[in-house]
Enzyme design. Structure first.
Site, PDB file in Angstrom:
ATOM      1  CG  ASP A  10      -1.503   1.281   1.608  1.00 49.57           C
ATOM      2  OD1 ASP A  10      -2.232   1.809   0.744  1.00 49.57           O
ATOM      3  OD2 ASP A  10      -1.261   1.797   2.708  1.00 49.57           O
ATOM      4  CG  ASP A  12      -1.558   7.756   0.154  1.00 48.73           C
ATOM      5  OD1 ASP A  12      -2.249   7.489  -0.838  1.00 48.73           O
ATOM      6  OD2 ASP A  12      -0.664   8.627   0.155  1.00 48.73           O
ATOM      7  N   GLY A  53     -10.157   7.293  -1.548  1.00 50.66           N
ATOM      8  CA  GLY A  53     -10.291   7.991  -2.824  1.00 50.66           C
ATOM      9  C   GLY A  53     -10.616   9.452  -2.592  1.00 50.66           C
ATOM     10  CD  GLU A  56     -13.633   7.768  -5.253  1.00 52.84           C
ATOM     11  OE1 GLU A  56     -13.608   7.130  -6.306  1.00 52.84           O
ATOM     12  OE2 GLU A  56     -12.701   8.525  -4.886  1.00 52.84           O
ATOM     13  CG  HIS A  83      -9.236  14.528  -6.757  1.00 45.81           C
ATOM     14  ND1 HIS A  83      -8.566  13.693  -7.613  1.00 45.81           N
ATOM     15  CD2 HIS A  83      -8.874  14.144  -5.504  1.00 45.81           C
ATOM     16  CE1 HIS A  83      -7.847  12.825  -6.918  1.00 45.81           C
ATOM     17  NE2 HIS A  83      -8.020  13.079  -5.634  1.00 45.81           N
ATOM     18  CB  THR A 123      -1.940   3.002  -3.830  1.00 45.59           C
ATOM     19  OG1 THR A 123      -2.360   4.194  -3.184  1.00 45.59           O
ATOM     20  CG2 THR A 123      -1.544   3.344  -5.263  1.00 45.59           C
ATOM     21  CB  THR A 124      -7.041   4.418  -2.740  1.00 48.09           C
ATOM     22  OG1 THR A 124      -7.280   3.178  -2.074  1.00 48.09           O
ATOM     23  CG2 THR A 124      -8.352   5.046  -3.116  1.00 48.09           C
ATOM     24  CG  ASP A 184      -2.089   2.786   6.240  1.00 50.70           C
ATOM     25  OD1 ASP A 184      -2.436   3.834   6.811  1.00 50.70           O
ATOM     26  OD2 ASP A 184      -2.529   2.422   5.132  1.00 50.70           O
TER      27      ASP A 184
HETATM   28  C1  XBP Z   1      -5.194   6.301   0.608  1.00 43.53           C
HETATM   29  C2  XBP Z   1      -6.365   6.970   0.010  1.00 43.53           C
HETATM   30  C3  XBP Z   1      -6.157   8.033  -1.021  1.00 43.53           C
HETATM   31  C4  XBP Z   1      -5.496   9.257  -0.385  1.00 43.53           C
HETATM   32  C5  XBP Z   1      -5.758  10.507  -1.184  1.00 43.53           C
HETATM   33  O1  XBP Z   1      -4.715   5.442  -0.386  1.00 43.53           O
HETATM   34  O2  XBP Z   1      -7.485   6.610   0.326  1.00 43.53           O
HETATM   35  O3  XBP Z   1      -7.431   8.383  -1.515  1.00 43.53           O
HETATM   36  O4  XBP Z   1      -6.092   9.483   0.882  1.00 43.53           O
HETATM   37  O5  XBP Z   1      -5.268  10.300  -2.486  1.00 43.53           O
HETATM   38  P1  XBP Z   1      -3.895   4.079   0.015  1.00 43.53           P
HETATM   39  P2  XBP Z   1      -6.181  10.720  -3.742  1.00 43.53           P
HETATM   40  O6  XBP Z   1      -3.825   3.972   1.523  1.00 43.53           O
HETATM   41  O7  XBP Z   1      -4.698   2.972  -0.634  1.00 43.53           O
HETATM   42  O8  XBP Z   1      -2.528   4.259  -0.610  1.00 43.53           O
HETATM   43  O9  XBP Z   1      -6.730  12.097  -3.454  1.00 43.53           O
HETATM   44  O10 XBP Z   1      -5.218  10.687  -4.908  1.00 43.53           O
HETATM   45  O11 XBP Z   1      -7.236   9.659  -3.809  1.00 43.53           O
HETATM   46 MG    MG Z   2      -2.996   3.230   3.259  1.00 42.18          MG
END
Ligand code: XBP
Ligand code: MG
Length: 244
Positions: A10, A12, A53, A56, A83, A123-124, A184
């Site tokens: 992942d 973030d 997202g 979202e 966004h 990842t999102t 995480d």
């Molecule tokens: C975490 C998310 C992402 C970020 C924001 O992604 O949910 O949406 O918070 O990034 P992950 P964007 O933990 O799956 O890596 O604004 O580009 O969505």
């Molecule tokens: Mg994450």
């Protein structure tokens, strides 16, 4: 039993603790730029992270905190525009060096590469956010270490749906039992388990301490003391030793 062939990370909260001081201020700068008095404070953003997202998450915020905006005929374009500007601000933050990789991540990635263990991301967030994070917080070669960067809108449903992990596995061409996944958040755990990735390590991050990580194989506070041998041990604990 399958030998360990790939690590699926992942981004973030896992590769870097990006949400509080990265994505969150980027959202706020986009709102201010648009003349909106919306302020995603640290506590409020923690609530909003229940929705993955960025687009979202904005819609979720409107539904619960700014419902009058839902009547806009151009709602989808309005959100997409916010966004896009948020992403531009986030990329500026990454390029400023404001967001480092989490302790232990560069070492672990190097160990895996050295041992011929394949690397992937699920990842999102958007692909550009991933490559820019890796280039600026790691080194310019780092994005090339990842054979697969499964990210953002490439799949119809975001975490906790398993789609992004399933996509990463398809791109790698390996079964889930040949992998260890590192996440995480509770949303990430549900997504990984939904893709049958049972060898799942959780490293808690700023906003995810105390979430429900049921079904994960191990939970740690960080990757400082996690090396490739530890991930191989976790993999064996879940799937048995090679030759079993
Ligand atoms: C975490 C998310 C992402 C970020 C924001 O992604 O949910 O949406 O918070 O990034 P992950 P964007 O933990 O799956 O890596 O604004 O580009 O969505
Ligand atoms: Mg994450």
């Amino acid at each position: 039993m399958q030998a360990l062939q790939a690590l699926i990370f992942d981004v973030d909260g896992t590769l870097a603790d990006t949400e509080r001081d990265g994505h969150r201020p980027a959202f706020n700068r986009a709102f201010q730029e648009a003349g909106l008095d919306w302020d995603w404070t640290v506590p409020l953003y923690g609530e909003l992270l229940a929705v993955t997202g960025g687009k979202e998450r904005i819609l979720h915020y409107l539904r619960h905190w700014q419902p009058d905006f839902l009547a806009r005929p151009d709602l989808a374009d309005f959100i997409a525009g916010l966004h896009q500007r948020k992403t531009a601000h986030y990329l500026d933050l990454l390029r400023s060096g404001a967001i480092p990789l989490r302790p232990g991540v560069p070492r672990l990635l190097g160990e895996a590469r050295e041992a011929g263990i394949r690397l992937a991301v699920a990842t999102t967030t958007t692909p550009e956010n991933v490559t820019t994070l890796l280039e600026c917080a790691g080194n310019p070669d780092l994005p090339g270490w990842f054979e697969v960067i499964a990210a953002g809108d490439i799949v119809p449903a975001k975490k906790p749906a398993p789609d992004i992990f399933v996509h990463a596995l398809e791109q790698l061409g390996v079964p889930p039992e040949a992998c260890v996944a590192i996440e995480d958040s509770a949303n990430g755990v549900r997504a990984a388990l939904g893709a049958d990735l049972k060898a799942l390590l959780v490293t808690t991050s700023t906003y995810t301490q105390g979430e429900d990580f049921s079904g994960s194989a191990e939970v740690v506070a960080g990757l400082d003391n996690i090396d490739l041998a530890a991930l191989e041990t976790l993999h064996r604990r879940i799937y048995g030793a090679v030759g079993d």
